[in-house]
Write a protein that holds these residues in place. Structure first.
Motif, mmCIF file in Angstrom:
data_model
loop_
_atom_site.group_PDB
_atom_site.id
_atom_site.type_symbol
_atom_site.label_atom_id
_atom_site.label_comp_id
_atom_site.label_asym_id
_atom_site.label_seq_id
_atom_site.Cartn_x
_atom_site.Cartn_y
_atom_site.Cartn_z
ATOM 1 N N LEU A 57 71.275 96.667 45.698
ATOM 2 C CA LEU A 57 70.784 97.992 45.303
ATOM 3 C C LEU A 57 71.665 99.099 45.876
ATOM 4 O O LEU A 57 71.904 100.116 45.219
ATOM 5 N N THR A 58 72.145 98.910 47.098
ATOM 6 C CA THR A 58 73.051 99.893 47.710
ATOM 7 C C THR A 58 74.353 99.978 46.912
ATOM 8 O O THR A 58 74.862 101.074 46.638
ATOM 9 N N GLN B 167 73.745 101.720 43.544
ATOM 10 C CA GLN B 167 73.529 103.166 43.669
ATOM 11 C C GLN B 167 74.862 103.903 43.698
ATOM 12 O O GLN B 167 74.972 105.027 43.194
ATOM 13 N N TYR C 76 65.694 106.125 45.929
ATOM 14 C CA TYR C 76 66.796 105.768 45.029
ATOM 15 C C TYR C 76 67.130 106.907 44.084
ATOM 16 O O TYR C 76 66.230 107.567 43.545
#
Length: 365
Positions: free
Chosen positions: A44-45, A48, A104
């Motif tokens: 997810l990092t 992003q 997010y």
């Protein structure tokens, strides 16, 4: 062996992509283990920071569950084996993942079909688009295993109206899709049969025409409208006033007495009452105190306070005994530290709310 979490990218128009998270520990109803948490956080990092990724879609593998919570059985075993640092590591990593989803910068869609409990609600709560289906069943069942509603549960439940949050925490009551929308845990109802259609529409959408959140909104709105009429009946809405009266007492002892004295023919209420009376009195005390404290906390402060509570509850509370009773020996005969709410030791309760660290490990959130 198949990975417990599948992380892939769905091709979309103009070289754009949708990040696809599929929880895939199907035998464990997609319960979160440390590996899954770590993999999801890192991916997810990365997504992003990747301009080609326009949105993230989270789902559960199989039809039974999105996520039934955390892998508490393994956590208990680690503590029993003397690995007393395990709870701090597990909860810190889980809460960092949950916080990342809340903060997010790209639209996150959570497809909450089937069972969504505990840690599953933690993942779902931070998503922009929280979809429930005709198969959804949500609950915060921690009282039965000697924990309390964490994963920002103390923030979520403390902001619900009419004592519903406390009722959820004390009774582990089961919510259907209509209940979840009513209390704010979900914001979209879409029939489970449309999942593949939604993914296809996301893949075919023109992401350059407008802002990503608007694109997702338009797609989900289309399938939400197609699902109108299938939304089930809400028990929480039906019993809202009764729940408010039961929870609005000056002490936990009075709340539990009210539940004990409740006479009803309603099966949903009977099950909720029974679970509360069988649950850990210490966990009930932690839940009520934390919900009162969390009402005026920021999300960051909530996760920090929950890290303190979760570590202390695992090491000093009823957690190990509760997990043994429900998931290990499965005798459902827990020997709780206290017989009922009136016997809970205030000194131990105070200890559980006292941080074991000079600086909270989540102070950098």
């Amino acid at each position: 062996m198949t990975a417990d979490v599948l992380l892939s990218e769905l091709e979309a128009r103009d070289n754009k992509k949708i990040g696809l998270v599929t929880l895939n520990a199907q035998k464990a109803l997609n319960a979160l283990n440390p590996f899954m948490i770590e993999q999801m956080y890192h991916k997810l990092t990365q997504w992003q920071d990747n301009p080609d990724i326009v949105a993230v879609f989270m789902q559960g593998g199989g039809e039974k569950a999105f996520c039934a919570g955390g892998d508490v059985r393994s956590l208990r075993q680690a503590v029993v084996d003397g690995q007393i640092e395990s709870p701090a590591r597990f909860f810190e990593d889980e809460y960092r993942l949950d916080y990342l989803i809340h903060a997010y910068t790209k639209p996150v869609i959570c497809w909450g079909n089937g069972i969504v409990m505990g840690g599953g609600i933690g993942l779902m709560a931070g998503a922009d688009f929280r979809v429930v289906t005709d198969t959804s069943m949500l609950a915060m069942p921690e009282i039965s295993i000697g924990l309390y509603p964490d994963v920002a549960g103390s923030w979520l439940l403390s902001h619900m109206p009419a004592g519903i949050g406390l009722f959820m925490g004390l009774t582990a009551c089961r919510l259907n899709a209509a209940d979840a929308i009513y209390v704010g845990l979900a914001n979209r109802f879409i029939d489970q049969a449309f999942r593949e259609n939604v993914l296809a529409s996301l893949s075919q959408a023109d992401w350059s025409a407008q802002e990503a959140h608007k694109v997702v909104y338009g797609i989900l709105q289309e399938y939400r409208e197609k699902s109108t009429g299938w939304l089930p009946y809400s028990k929480v809405r039906e019993h809202r006033d009764l729940i408010a009266g039961l929870m609005d007492k000056s002490s936990l002892v009075e709340v539990m007495e009210g539940l004990e004295n409740l006479v009803t023919d309603d099966e949903w209420l009977q099950t909720a009452r029974k679970t509360a009376l069988r649950g850990s009195p210490l966990s009930a005390a932690i839940c009520r105190r934390q919900l009162k404290a969390a009402r005026h906390m920021s999300l960051k402060e909530v996760f920090q306070s929950e890290l303190v509570l979760s570590v202390n509850t695992v090491l000093k509370g009823d957690f190990c005994e509760g997990v043994r009773s429900v998931l290990v020996d499965k005798d459902h005969k827990p020997q709780w530290k206290f017989a009922d709410a009136s016997k809970v030791n205030p000194d131990l309760l105070g200890e559980i709310f006292t941080s074991p660290w000079a600086e909270n490990p989540l102070s950098d959130l």
